[in-house]
Each structure stands twice: as C-alpha cells, then as structure tokens.
Enzyme design. Structure first.
Site, PDB file in Angstrom:
ATOM      1  N   ASP A 292     -17.734  35.558   5.507  1.00  0.00           N
ATOM      2  CA  ASP A 292     -16.963  35.885   6.717  1.00  0.00           C
ATOM      3  C   ASP A 292     -15.809  36.807   6.349  1.00  0.00           C
ATOM      4  OD1 ASP A 292     -14.943  34.152   5.675  1.00  0.00           O
ATOM      5  OD2 ASP A 292     -15.841  32.443   6.698  1.00  0.00           O
TER       6      ASP A 292
ATOM      7  N   ARG B 219      -6.266  24.861   6.813  1.00  0.00           N
ATOM      8  CA  ARG B 219      -7.261  25.540   7.642  1.00  0.00           C
ATOM      9  C   ARG B 219      -6.804  25.743   9.075  1.00  0.00           C
ATOM     10  NH1 ARG B 219     -13.284  23.756   6.633  1.00  0.00           N
ATOM     11  NH2 ARG B 219     -12.513  21.660   6.396  1.00  0.00           N
TER      12      ARG B 219
ATOM     13  N   GLY C 268       0.799  -1.231   0.000  1.00  0.00           N
ATOM     14  CA  GLY C 268       0.000   0.000   0.000  1.00  0.00           C
ATOM     15  C   GLY C 268       0.825   1.270   0.000  1.00  0.00           C
ATOM     16  N   GLU C 269       2.136   1.155   0.187  1.00  0.00           N
ATOM     17  CA  GLU C 269       2.975   2.365   0.206  1.00  0.00           C
ATOM     18  C   GLU C 269       3.111   2.942  -1.196  1.00  0.00           C
ATOM     19  OE1 GLU C 269       6.582   1.178   2.149  1.00  0.00           O
ATOM     20  OE2 GLU C 269       5.559   0.920   4.075  1.00  0.00           O
TER      21      GLU C 269
ATOM     22  N   HIS D  95      -6.323  29.018   2.377  1.00  0.00           N
ATOM     23  CA  HIS D  95      -7.108  29.472   3.531  1.00  0.00           C
ATOM     24  C   HIS D  95      -6.312  30.311   4.528  1.00  0.00           C
ATOM     25  CE1 HIS D  95     -10.529  29.453   6.157  1.00  0.00           C
ATOM     26  NE2 HIS D  95      -9.671  29.280   7.141  1.00  0.00           N
TER      27      HIS D  95
ATOM     28  N   GLY E  77     -21.950  24.254   6.035  1.00  0.00           N
ATOM     29  CA  GLY E  77     -22.700  24.986   7.061  1.00  0.00           C
ATOM     30  C   GLY E  77     -22.661  26.498   6.836  1.00  0.00           C
TER      31      GLY E  77
ATOM     32  N   ASP F 146     -16.968  32.321  -1.424  1.00  0.00           N
ATOM     33  CA  ASP F 146     -16.125  31.875  -0.305  1.00  0.00           C
ATOM     34  C   ASP F 146     -14.901  31.166  -0.868  1.00  0.00           C
ATOM     35  OD1 ASP F 146     -15.313  31.471   2.287  1.00  0.00           O
ATOM     36  OD2 ASP F 146     -17.080  30.320   2.887  1.00  0.00           O
TER      37      ASP F 146
ATOM     38  N   LYS G 202     -14.785  10.311  15.889  1.00  0.00           N
ATOM     39  CA  LYS G 202     -13.896  10.394  14.735  1.00  0.00           C
ATOM     40  C   LYS G 202     -13.669  11.797  14.208  1.00  0.00           C
ATOM     41  CE  LYS G 202     -14.554   5.770  12.973  1.00  0.00           C
ATOM     42  NZ  LYS G 202     -15.492   4.978  12.235  1.00  0.00           N
TER      43      LYS G 202
HETATM   44  C1  R5P Z   1     -13.866  29.577   6.805  1.00  0.00           C
HETATM   45  O1  R5P Z   1     -13.402  30.327   7.546  1.00  0.00           O
HETATM   46  C2  R5P Z   1     -13.833  29.467   5.314  1.00  0.00           C
HETATM   47  O2  R5P Z   1     -13.686  30.677   4.640  1.00  0.00           O
HETATM   48  C3  R5P Z   1     -15.051  28.756   4.865  1.00  0.00           C
HETATM   49  O3  R5P Z   1     -16.166  29.592   5.135  1.00  0.00           O
HETATM   50  C4  R5P Z   1     -15.218  27.469   5.581  1.00  0.00           C
HETATM   51  O4  R5P Z   1     -14.052  26.731   5.600  1.00  0.00           O
HETATM   52  C5  R5P Z   1     -16.336  26.681   4.974  1.00  0.00           C
HETATM   53  O5  R5P Z   1     -16.525  25.551   5.734  1.00  0.00           O
HETATM   54  P1  R5P Z   1     -17.946  24.868   5.820  1.00  0.00           P
HETATM   55  O6  R5P Z   1     -18.409  24.662   4.425  1.00  0.00           O
HETATM   56  O7  R5P Z   1     -17.665  23.584   6.542  1.00  0.00           O
HETATM   57  O8  R5P Z   1     -18.824  25.779   6.611  1.00  0.00           O
END
Ligand code: R5P
Length: 289
Positions: A162, A87, A30-31, A121, A219, A212, A188
């Site tokens: 955001d 992230r 698997g490596e 990010h 979410g 974004d 998990k």
């Molecule tokens: C967060 O700070 C990023 O800009 C995205 O808004 C975020 O990573 C999106 O993640 P999710 O789709 O899980 O809300």
C-alpha cells in the site's frame, strides 16, 4: 555528552538485547510495580522496553519507569521497538480516539523527551519527527529485511502492499494500491478488511519481495501474495518490520504461496530473523544509548 553521564536501562522483556536493570513485578492485585536498579541522578537515560505483546500493561510499565526517572535524570529517551496504538492517528468516525496522539502525550507527560522506534505506522517515513514536545526518531528495518530476503533472489521486484508503506521501497520499488473496507465488528473486535488490492506495474516472470511495516491479521500480505501470483510472479517472499501474525496469519500467507516470511525482532517470534541490534548499538543511534 560523554559515556559517563549516559545510562542504558533495559527492562526484562528486552533481555535478548541488553542486560535487564529495571525490575518489573506485580502487586498482589495485579497492578504494576517497577523499580530502576541503577543510579540515574544527573544522567542522560535511555530506557529500552518492548510495549508488545500485552500492550496496555507494557505501556503503563514504561510510563511508571519514566515517572520514576524524570525527577532525577538529565534527559529521558524511550526506545520502544514496536510502538503500539500507532495505527489510529485519525478519527475515521465521530467518537473515535486518536490513540497515536494519546501515546505520544502520555510519554511526554511521564518525562520522556525522545522516543526511538521502528517503522512507526503513523509517521510513514524514517528520520526525526516532532509530536508536540516529543521528538520521535523513526528507524527503518526495510533495507535489512529486503537484503535478507534478496539473498536467494538477486534481481527481485520489490513491492509495498500500500501507499502507506511505500517509503520502504521508495526509489527502487513499487507500491500497490489498497482500499480498506468498512469496519467489520463483532462484540469484541473491530477490523477493517482489505476491500481491493491492485497494481499498475508488472511482476510477470519475476521474483517478488513484498515489504510492509507490519503483518497483523495478515489480510494485506495474503492478498498481496495472491495478486502477485495471479499476475505471473515466479516466486513471492514477504517481509515486515513488525510480525504480529494474529489469527494464524503466517499460515494463511504461506498457504497463499509465500516462499519465505520474515520479520524483525521488534516483536520476538519464530519469523524474527533480522535484528534491530545493529541499529541500536552502532552509530548513529548508539549516541542515544
Ligand atoms: C496498513 O496500512 C499497514 O501498512 C499494514 O499493511 C497493515 O497494518 C497490515 O495489517 P493486516 O496484516 O491486518 O492486513
């Protein structure tokens, strides 16, 4: 640097962008097994490789390719369209790892001096950045995705969900305010839910484009769509550079009322309607390729 001393290498997971000339296989246990199929001696080499999905094994493949080239290449650039582990660049709780730092240092140690990536990010703005000895060129797909979504709405309000993604709409749009809650964990997974989302600008009666850097669990985008409609938006379209669409995120965003959902092909998939090709193969980025 002329064309003769440059070499573009592409791995099989980038076959949609360039002809693969790096072999990636698995040993029986698997490596990962990698082999560069071109002569790289004395050349400025660019390696095009996606590190998602299967990010753990894909990153390792890239490190192995880098280490095979480092002793012979004049310089080494990695093009990783979506950089995973980007992230977490801070330890929010004691004992956590700063994965973004680790990835940069692993790339440096395997021989790469430059990383070209898209809407990374932890950088939160385009242009050239330095992380230790690694130069990172952060390209943005924001404008191309916005143009794509604007084709049927000539005068949209453009919004980021955001402040972190605020650079995508800087100078012509607005940023919502997002507050993440504590980590929700099961045995998990660890996930920080969106606790609050608010805005101090009007979308009443307007067509809205929410942009974004990524849609992961969805979410953020789902809440942004609801918020826009609650505030009287006529329509809401959603775009993100990286479309991971985990756990039926696309379905939830559509059910919230999004008229259209689009991503780029940093991560291939059915929503990847806008391609990074133009950035990769035309100036000024082409100079690295
Ligand atoms: C967060 O700070 C990023 O800009 C995205 O808004 C975020 O990573 C999106 O993640 P999710 O789709 O899980 O809300």
């Amino acid at each position: 640097m002329d064309g003769m001393d440059r070499l573009l290498l592409a791995t099989p997971n980038c076959a949609d962008l360039a002809r693969p000339n790096v072999e990636i296989k698995r040993f029986p246990d698997g490596e990962a097994y990698v082999r560069v199929l071109e002569e790289a001696e004395g050349k400025h080499v660019t390696v095009l490789h996606r590190c998602y999905p299967k990010q753990d094994s894909s990153i390792l493949q890239l490190l192995l390719v880098g280490s095979a080239l480092a002793p012979v290449a004049k310089s080494l650039t990695a093009v990783v369209p979506y950089l995973p582990y980007a992230r977490q660049d801070k330890a929010w709780k004691s004992g956590e790892a700063k994965s973004a730092e680790i990835i940069c240092s692993l790339l440096t140690h395997s021989g790469f001096s430059k990383l070209v990536t898209f809407d990374c990010h932890f950088l939160k703005k385009g242009g050239e950045h330095k992380r230790d000895r690694l130069t990172i060129v952060n390209k943005s797909m924001g404008k191309m995705i916005e143009d794509y979504l604007s084709r049927s709405v000539p005068d949209p309000v453009v919004v980021s969900p955001d402040a972190g993604a605020g650079y995508l709409v800087e100078g012509h749009g607005h940023a919502m305010k997002k507050v993440r809650g504590e980590y929700v964990t099961d045995d998990k997974t660890a996930y920080r839910e969106v606790k609050e989302l608010s805005m101090d600008f009007s979308v009443n009666g307007r067509d809205v484009i929410v942009l974004d850097d990524m849609i992961a669990g969805g979410g953020t985008m789902e809440r942004a769509v609801h918020l826009c409609y609650e505030a009287g938006a006529k329509s809401v379209r959603c775009g993100a550079t990286h479309g991971l669409f985990l756990n039926f995120a696309d379905q939830r965003i559509t059910e919230a009322g999004a008229v259209e959902v689009v991503s780029s092909d940093t991560v291939p998939g059915m929503y990847a309607k806008v391609s990074i090709r133009e950035h990769l193969f035309t100036a000024p980025l082409a100079q690295f390729i």
